[in-house]
Design an enzyme around this catalytic site. Structure first.
Site, mmCIF file in Angstrom:
data_model
loop_
_atom_site.group_PDB
_atom_site.id
_atom_site.type_symbol
_atom_site.label_atom_id
_atom_site.label_comp_id
_atom_site.label_asym_id
_atom_site.label_seq_id
_atom_site.Cartn_x
_atom_site.Cartn_y
_atom_site.Cartn_z
ATOM 1 C CD GLU A 83 -1.623 2.358 1.724
ATOM 2 O OE1 GLU A 83 -2.188 3.385 1.287
ATOM 3 O OE2 GLU A 83 -0.721 2.391 2.580
ATOM 4 N N PRO B 232 -10.458 6.559 8.883
ATOM 5 C CG PRO B 232 -9.953 5.157 10.664
ATOM 6 C CD PRO B 232 -9.382 5.699 9.399
ATOM 7 C CG ASP C 261 -6.139 -1.714 8.268
ATOM 8 O OD1 ASP C 261 -5.460 -0.773 8.702
ATOM 9 O OD2 ASP C 261 -7.327 -1.584 7.922
ATOM 10 C CG HIS D 190 -4.890 0.105 4.117
ATOM 11 N ND1 HIS D 190 -5.595 0.605 3.048
ATOM 12 C CD2 HIS D 190 -4.167 1.148 4.594
ATOM 13 C CE1 HIS D 190 -5.323 1.879 2.886
ATOM 14 N NE2 HIS D 190 -4.453 2.241 3.814
#
Length: 383
Positions: A12, A137, A311, A334
């Site tokens: 990533e 998030p 993750d 991730h």
């Protein structure tokens, strides 16, 4: 002191590599160097939020950070010992402070008592920045899904882990405030392994929408109403749906913003979440459809965690004493990156990823399920 060099451009190739590498370095007392930081990004190297997170871990671990400057493509962290206490960190931008929560939590769980006092294991961290930023998030996911999930699977005492949004902060100014309080493990204790393979029945859904600043509460009400209307076909008959739409008071928001979260709870305690931040040009109806589609995918799969949780649990699996298991959809990039970094930083932790039969209670053709197993390192908290 053991030394490890991590290639920050693998898989990533983003800030998650820094966060996991720094946290594990602080916990294990490993001297870590991360090279090629965010090499494939439009603006390579450290951004303010990455630098702030590294500086926070350096303070938590009484360590030395080299290469700590915005734009730096190589850093080295030489930690000493993690100490419980009160800390504060400010990105100075709208960069995500929720990602700093994820970075600091494992460190605080293994911190020693303040001033040599083994009974003073509580820490409090105040973080400033963006609370509802893109590519991270939102704070509502941390408070409604991550914190309660960690508290349950790690068998923490009630109140031992709390995440509170004091003030929301949005692009471009930031200015959000999140407070985290953590009670560290007692000296000599280890984290327990956990098993997230039995989803149970879907029992309830909570739809939460908010607006702030100049965006009126009618936008939140529209998002919540559409999501609540779309959810019933996804849930068993009799499942509860709670809807909350709020306008943040002026003192609890810095700037204009909005967002929607949908959290589904199961009979075995699993929490599955989907969050959509408001964006310019995205109608309330479109935001609701996006959130419901996201939660629909994970509900149909039969997985015990959503794509955002995958993750975030990897580091906890690696630290635990014993085998942890997680039933999920196809591991995200991730998640695979987190496993790769953990295996370099903590080679005694052994991961395996295998496919399992499709979905169990999920609808036919909903997609392949995967089992992530980890024989954890069983690290014990210092005395």
């Amino acid at each position: 002191m053991r030394s490890v060099t991590i290639d920050g451009s693998i898989l990533e190739g983003g800030g998650q590599i820094l966060r996991n590498a720094a946290a594990l370095a602080a916990i294990t007392g490993t001297h870590v160097t991360v090279e090629n930081i965010r090499a494939g990004r439009t603006k390579p190297g450290l951004r303010p939020q990455h630098l702030t997170g590294l500086q926070l871990v350096a303070r938590l671990s009484c360590g030395q950070l080299d290469g700590g400057a915005v734009g730096s493509r190589t850093i080295s962290l030489a930690p000493s010992s993690l100490c419980a206490g009160e800390y504060e960190a400010d990105t100075g931008t709208a960069g995500s402070c929720t990602l700093m929560v994820q970075q600091s939590l494992p460190c605080l769980m293994f911190a020693r008592g303040r001033r040599g006092d083994s009974s003073a294991l509580a820490s409090a961290v105040t973080l400033h920045g963006g609370t509802d930023a893109d590519f991270a998030p939102p704070v509502d996911y941390l408070t409604a899904v991550l914190a309660p999930t960690l508290s349950r699977v790690l068998r923490l005492r009630n109140g031992a882990l709390r995440v509170e949004c004091v003030t929301r902060g949005f692009v471009p100014r930031g200015g959000g405030v999140v407070k985290v309080s953590v009670e560290a493990l007692p000296p000599g204790a280890s984290l327990p392994p956990f098993d997230l393979t039995d989803r149970g029945e879907l029992v309830s859904a909570t739809v939460s929408a908010f607006t702030a600043g100049r965006i009126g509460v009618s936008t939140a009400q529209a998002m919540a109403a559409v999501a609540a209307r779309l959810l019933p076909p996804l849930l068993p008959r009799g499942a509860r749906i709670e809807t909350v739409a709020t306008q943040e008071p002026r003192e609890r928001a810095n700037g204009d913003g909005c967002g929607l979260s949908v959290v589904v709870a199961t009979s075995t305690g699993c929490l599955l979440g989907a969050c959509v931040p408001g964006k310019r040009g995205l109608s309330p109806e479109a935001a609701a459809v996006s959130a419901v589609q996201e939660i629909s995918d994970v509900l149909a799969s039969g997985a015990c965690v959503d794509q955002w949780m995958q993750d975030q649990l990897v580091i906890w699996m690696a630290l635990a004493c014993g085998e942890s298991r997680m039933l999920c959809c196809e591991p995200t990039l991730h998640t695979r990156t987190a496993i790769a970094v953990v295996e370099q930083m903590l080679p005694v932790a052994k991961f395996s990823v295998t496919t399992v039969g499709g979905g169990g209670a999920a609808a036919a053709g909903a997609g392949q399920l995967y089992m992530i197993r980890c024989q954890g390192a069983g690290l014990a908290a210092s005395s």
